[in-house]
Design an enzyme around this catalytic site. Sequence first.
Site, mmCIF file in Angstrom:
data_model
loop_
_atom_site.group_PDB
_atom_site.id
_atom_site.type_symbol
_atom_site.label_atom_id
_atom_site.label_comp_id
_atom_site.label_asym_id
_atom_site.label_seq_id
_atom_site.Cartn_x
_atom_site.Cartn_y
_atom_site.Cartn_z
ATOM 1 N N GLY A 229 0.946 -1.210 -0.036
ATOM 2 C CA GLY A 229 -0.028 -0.041 0.062
ATOM 3 C C GLY A 229 0.973 1.398 0.074
ATOM 4 O O GLY A 229 1.999 1.296 0.299
ATOM 5 N N GLY B 130 0.588 5.610 0.867
ATOM 6 C CA GLY B 130 -0.078 6.675 1.466
ATOM 7 C C GLY B 130 0.667 7.856 2.003
ATOM 8 O O GLY B 130 1.773 8.060 1.440
ATOM 9 N N ASP C 75 -3.776 9.552 12.545
ATOM 10 C CA ASP C 75 -4.069 9.451 11.052
ATOM 11 C C ASP C 75 -5.095 8.091 11.287
ATOM 12 O O ASP C 75 -4.848 7.301 10.427
ATOM 13 C CB ASP C 75 -3.012 9.072 10.128
ATOM 14 C CG ASP C 75 -3.206 9.100 8.643
ATOM 15 O OD1 ASP C 75 -4.443 9.747 8.267
ATOM 16 O OD2 ASP C 75 -2.574 8.591 7.850
ATOM 17 N N LYS D 162 8.257 -0.373 5.801
ATOM 18 C CA LYS D 162 7.434 0.804 5.486
ATOM 19 C C LYS D 162 8.598 1.877 5.279
ATOM 20 O O LYS D 162 9.519 2.083 5.850
ATOM 21 C CB LYS D 162 6.392 1.474 6.660
ATOM 22 C CG LYS D 162 5.995 2.725 6.292
ATOM 23 C CD LYS D 162 4.957 3.283 6.941
ATOM 24 C CE LYS D 162 4.433 4.485 6.898
ATOM 25 N NZ LYS D 162 3.290 4.946 7.500
#
Length: 451
Positions: free
Chosen positions: A131, A133, A248, A151
């Site tokens: 993913g 973001g 978030d 990440k």
Amino acid sequence: MHSADVNECNYNPCPSDGFCHNIIGEHWCSCRVGKRYVKQSNTCNPDTGFIIGVTMGLFGLMVFIVITIFWGQLIIQKRKLNKVKQEYFRQHGGLLLFDRMKSDKGLAFTVYSLAELIHATDNFDNSRILGKGGHGTVYKGIIKNMPIAVKRCALVDDRQKKEFGQEMLILSQINHKNIVKLLGCCLEVEVPILVYEFVPHGTLFELIHGKNHALQISFNTLLRIAHEAAEGLCFLHSYASPPIIHGDVKTSNILLDDNYMAKVSDFGASILAPSDKEQFVTMVQGTCGYLDPEYMQTCQLTEKSDVYSFGVILLEILTGQLPLKLKGSETQRSLSSIFLSAMKENNLDAVLVSHVKGEESMELLRGLADLAKKCLDMCGDNRPFMKEVADELNRLRKLSMHPWVRIDLEMDAESLLGGESTSGYEIELNGYPMGESENQPINPRSSYYAR
């Protein structure tokens, strides 16, 4: 008496491009370097063996020189890279982290090298992307036959770089079943890389809106997932030391494990609760549709900012709609605005997703809607704490599991949320398995704060 020797070379017996050597009684011919004398034809022909030998020798010398220069440059570049890595490591507080890891043998945290993570993710191949973001890109990796989530964070400011090691110390100690475990980090790069446990079954967003929507998960399951996510956020707010504000909260940051249990993720992008109330967050973080309006005005991120965002998640469960639409009038783009307007007009039924209306009692749905409304209050002080939200969701779950028993919601709702409820039931809790609380304080001596 011997006759005088005649210099046969005076008669040019050798090739014109060769050399004549006179000796007593005879002569012999030779050729310049690169040519060979052929007696039969009395000529100087090219010496191919010599030429090939010289050419190969020169080529080999050139290759040797090139390789030497290449390796020399490589060694120099490697030394420079190591210096850069060491500098990044120092900037990000890696020395502090290492010192703490040495002193605290029980700290389950790993500082990975960049080479390890490159190997684990096939050099961060696009096929490994889980993913993307605003805070970075997440890749699936494999280390020691164990799947991990890697990440690569977006750019961070100098203040965050300096305090990264400190924050990792605190975040690494977060251990709760409803929070994704931070396994380690890599500090050898300009922007630190985080390594989390891998959670396989996608996100709550996908369950409600995306590729997993076809599964038609029951409302009870969605309510359970919401309750588990609330428990995770409650732990960050109330039991971490210092408190951690997520910043978030959204359905795509609630991951689902093999049993579809919720795990709050991406809290590596969180900030530690400031010790000084005058401190401000200079760069707006969060996601449109979930952002706390009060935070947008004051630039002060608080626990109640997370509560507002969680209220939007409850709306997504109730309505099946996205938090923000790109089309329509300004009031019709925001899910929270549509919902609050419907609640004001006492028309909740108009915004509920159809299969939920047929599956659950309106009393239960209104109880959840009342909770969402309190979370979405424009004034942060009027919103419930995450602990109160989690407790209310737990109570609503029990109601949904025992629909045949009436309970008095009014008294519980008032005590939990400090507000009035529009519903009234009573439930018999005898024999219902009450889970033990996992909310034990961590690192109570820690005094690290974001600045």
